[in-house]
Scaffold this active site. Structure first.
Site, PDB file in Angstrom:
ATOM      1  N   HIS A 188     -13.279  32.392   0.584  1.00  0.00           N
ATOM      2  CA  HIS A 188     -13.039  31.031   0.102  1.00  0.00           C
ATOM      3  C   HIS A 188     -14.255  30.611  -0.734  1.00  0.00           C
ATOM      4  O   HIS A 188     -15.375  31.060  -0.465  1.00  0.00           O
ATOM      5  CB  HIS A 188     -12.900  30.141   1.342  1.00  0.00           C
ATOM      6  CG  HIS A 188     -12.488  28.734   1.094  1.00  0.00           C
ATOM      7  ND1 HIS A 188     -13.360  27.770   0.643  1.00  0.00           N
ATOM      8  CD2 HIS A 188     -11.289  28.107   1.272  1.00  0.00           C
ATOM      9  CE1 HIS A 188     -12.715  26.606   0.553  1.00  0.00           C
ATOM     10  NE2 HIS A 188     -11.457  26.786   0.926  1.00  0.00           N
TER      11      HIS A 188
ATOM     12  N   ASP B 206     -17.260  33.382   8.245  1.00  0.00           N
ATOM     13  CA  ASP B 206     -16.476  32.166   8.030  1.00  0.00           C
ATOM     14  C   ASP B 206     -15.223  32.263   8.905  1.00  0.00           C
ATOM     15  O   ASP B 206     -14.297  33.014   8.598  1.00  0.00           O
ATOM     16  CB  ASP B 206     -16.124  32.065   6.544  1.00  0.00           C
ATOM     17  CG  ASP B 206     -15.216  30.877   6.251  1.00  0.00           C
ATOM     18  OD1 ASP B 206     -14.758  30.213   7.201  1.00  0.00           O
ATOM     19  OD2 ASP B 206     -14.962  30.628   5.059  1.00  0.00           O
TER      20      ASP B 206
ATOM     21  N   GLN C  63     -10.332  30.082   9.355  1.00  0.00           N
ATOM     22  CA  GLN C  63      -8.910  30.407   9.579  1.00  0.00           C
ATOM     23  C   GLN C  63      -8.695  31.248  10.829  1.00  0.00           C
ATOM     24  O   GLN C  63      -7.561  31.609  11.137  1.00  0.00           O
ATOM     25  CB  GLN C  63      -8.338  31.157   8.369  1.00  0.00           C
ATOM     26  CG  GLN C  63      -8.295  30.348   7.108  1.00  0.00           C
ATOM     27  CD  GLN C  63      -7.363  29.138   7.194  1.00  0.00           C
ATOM     28  OE1 GLN C  63      -6.449  29.093   8.024  1.00  0.00           O
ATOM     29  NE2 GLN C  63      -7.603  28.148   6.355  1.00  0.00           N
TER      30      GLN C  63
ATOM     31  N   LYS D  73      -8.904  22.311  11.286  1.00  0.00           N
ATOM     32  CA  LYS D  73      -7.975  23.436  11.241  1.00  0.00           C
ATOM     33  C   LYS D  73      -7.635  23.920  12.646  1.00  0.00           C
ATOM     34  O   LYS D  73      -6.912  24.902  12.819  1.00  0.00           O
ATOM     35  CB  LYS D  73      -8.578  24.577  10.425  1.00  0.00           C
ATOM     36  CG  LYS D  73      -8.872  24.139   8.990  1.00  0.00           C
ATOM     37  CD  LYS D  73      -9.021  25.267   8.064  1.00  0.00           C
ATOM     38  CE  LYS D  73      -9.658  24.834   6.760  1.00  0.00           C
ATOM     39  NZ  LYS D  73      -8.695  24.621   5.690  1.00  0.00           N
TER      40      LYS D  73
ATOM     41  N   CYS E 127      -8.513  28.075  -3.384  1.00  0.00           N
ATOM     42  CA  CYS E 127      -9.982  28.120  -3.352  1.00  0.00           C
ATOM     43  C   CYS E 127     -10.479  29.550  -3.191  1.00  0.00           C
ATOM     44  O   CYS E 127     -11.440  29.815  -2.463  1.00  0.00           O
ATOM     45  CB  CYS E 127     -10.553  27.245  -2.244  1.00  0.00           C
ATOM     46  SG  CYS E 127     -10.165  25.524  -2.409  1.00  0.00           S
TER      47      CYS E 127
HETATM   48  N1  PMP Z   1     -13.351  28.784   4.496  1.00  0.00           N
HETATM   49  C1  PMP Z   1     -12.054  29.025   4.730  1.00  0.00           C
HETATM   50  C2  PMP Z   1     -11.606  30.420   5.068  1.00  0.00           C
HETATM   51  C3  PMP Z   1     -11.141  27.971   4.668  1.00  0.00           C
HETATM   52  O1  PMP Z   1      -9.847  28.207   4.893  1.00  0.00           O
HETATM   53  C4  PMP Z   1     -11.608  26.670   4.364  1.00  0.00           C
HETATM   54  C5  PMP Z   1     -10.649  25.498   4.258  1.00  0.00           C
HETATM   55  N2  PMP Z   1      -9.579  25.730   3.369  1.00  0.00           N
HETATM   56  C6  PMP Z   1     -12.974  26.488   4.155  1.00  0.00           C
HETATM   57  C7  PMP Z   1     -13.813  27.566   4.224  1.00  0.00           C
HETATM   58  C8  PMP Z   1     -13.537  25.132   3.855  1.00  0.00           C
HETATM   59  O2  PMP Z   1     -13.371  24.316   4.972  1.00  0.00           O
HETATM   60  P1  PMP Z   1     -13.641  22.753   4.864  1.00  0.00           P
HETATM   61  O3  PMP Z   1     -12.871  22.273   3.663  1.00  0.00           O
HETATM   62  O4  PMP Z   1     -13.092  22.214   6.151  1.00  0.00           O
HETATM   63  O5  PMP Z   1     -15.099  22.554   4.717  1.00  0.00           O
END
Ligand code: PMP
Length: 410
Positions: A123, A200, A203, A226, A368
């Site tokens: 991401h 990270d 997910q 999440k 993203c």
């Molecule tokens: N990393 C991953 C794998 C994600 O899925 C997300 C959220 N889409 C993020 C980072 C960013 O998380 P946040 O927007 O809650 O900071």
């Protein structure tokens, strides 16, 4: 633990009871953010109704109550992911802030030409902060390539590790594709090569049992929203010594021991990394989400989610004119939470809008993860993602809606 009663679990999510137009809401965007159970909503309301006060500051009873609730969640999160001690849990505003704090905090530890390895499926939150770190220090970023079906290329990874990277940043589960990295092995290899490691887990946290000591990474990060908790709160787990070595990204109140115009001394971890008033209600709401999850039969939920994922993939493929992305040879083993697809050559945004007209919520775009999309040679795709409340009727409604979309577009 209670026996597995899926309708009763779903019933606890008020947002799912609504209809949009003539259709019941079919929420397949849990990977973007999950819906919240009533217990989380009630806990946050109760905090604001009865206990609202700033933490760690005042001598009065409300502040003492808020502080003890807030600190109890630190312990709870620590147990939930098996941290060695509660001080290894830092409250942030989300995964993005957690990674930024590590990337900023490591600035003094990196030098020109140090190598940072990043998962190509990452991401943007796990890419851009490292690019900024590289700009500050002269470090070099090297992406870890993917195989043809979008799994991390293990042979290439081994070769890259020979360059003795200073840091390896991986995703546990890809947000765009739902692919899962064999994280324990990858971290062990990185450690052998002498690298610091960040995972990270945004997910992964809602779907897998996470044991940070078993994973053995230096940092593990995720977001409350999440995992059925509120937005505005996230976690930075770090090995105590590694957290202690980070330069604080934010400075100010709460994080100091003494301040004078001659010299300011910082406080201890975790406070040193939590400057300013934290998201108190959200932290307490996150605690309620963890209590909720811990009250559920996790193995039954995991089996339910796996069955739904297989059903979702099979139903999509049986439609025809559908391409799925990031599916391993044995899909049952290798995708968690999300399925990425496109309908023939149709634009993902058109498909998403037509699905929305039938009350089906999916995500469309680059998710993203633009480097991943360009690796797959895609402008974007649609993503259907599931959570503990998703049921077979959701998948059927989605497939039915997609048939209508197909008739309209093809
Ligand atoms: N990393 C991953 C794998 C994600 O899925 C997300 C959220 N889409 C993020 C980072 C960013 O998380 P946040 O927007 O809650 O900071």
């Amino acid at each position: 633990q209670a026996p597995f009663d899926h309708p009763a679990i779903r019933d606890q999510f008020p947002a799912l009871k609504q209809t949009l137009g003539d259709h019941p809401l079919c929420y397949l965007d849990t990977a973007a953010t999950s819906q919240k159970p009533q217990a989380v909503i009630d806990t946050m309301n109760e905090y604001y109704q009865l206990n609202n006060a700033n933490v760690h500051r005042a001598a009065h009873q409300l502040s003492a109550r808020a502080t003890s609730q807030y600190e109890a969640v630190r312990q709870q999160v620590g147990h939930f992911i098996n941290a060695a001690k509660p001080q290894e849990i830092i409250f942030t505003h989300g995964t993005t802030e957690s990674i930024n704090m590590v990337a900023y905090g490591l600035t003094a530890q990196l030098q020109a030409n140090d190598i940072i390895l990043i998962d190509t499926a990452a991401h943007h939150a796990n890419i851009v902060p490292w690019q900024e770190l590289a700009k500050r220090t002269g470090a070099i970023i090297k992406p870890i390539p993917l195989t043809a079906n979008a799994q991390l290329d293990l042979t290439a990874y081994e070769q890259l590790l020979q360059s003795k990277p200073k840091l390896v940043a991986l995703c546990h589960v890809s947000n765009a594709l739902g692919t899962v990295n064999p994280i324990n092995d990858l971290i062990a290899q990185a450690k052998n090569a002498g690298a610091l490691t960040l995972v990270d887990g945004a997910q992964a946290i809602a779907h897998l049992d996470i044991d940070v000591q078993r994973i053995d990474c230096d940092f593990y990060v995720f977001s409350g929203h999440k995992m059925y908790g509120p937005t505005g709160v996230g976690i930075l787990y770090g090995r105590f010594g590694q957290l202690d070595a980070l330069t604080p990204m934010l400075t100010g109140g709460e994080m100091i021991k003494t301040v004078s115009f001659d010299r300011t001394e910082y406080g201890e971890v975790p406070n040193r990394l939590e400057a300013g008033t934290p998201a108190i209600a959200e932290v307490i709401g996150l605690g309620a989400a963890i209590t909720f999850l811990q009250g559920l039969p996790r193995q039954d939920i995991a089996a339910h989610e796996q069955q739904l994922m297989a059903y979702l993939q099979q139903q999509l493929l049986s439609l025809g004119d559908i391409t799925l992305y990031g599916i391993a040879d044995n899909p049952l083993q290798n995708n968690i939470g999300s399925v990425a697809f496109n309908l023939a050559n149709e634009h993902h945004q058109d498909v998403g809008i037509l699905l929305d007209q039938q009350a089906v919520a999916v995500r469309c775009g680059h998710h993203c993860a633009m480097p991943l999309m360009s690796d797959l040679n895609l402008a974007g795709c649609c993503r259907a993602s599931i959570g503990i409340y998703t049921n077979k009727q959701d998948i059927d409604q989605f497939i039915h809606a997609l048939i209508t979309v197909k008739e309209l577009l093809l």
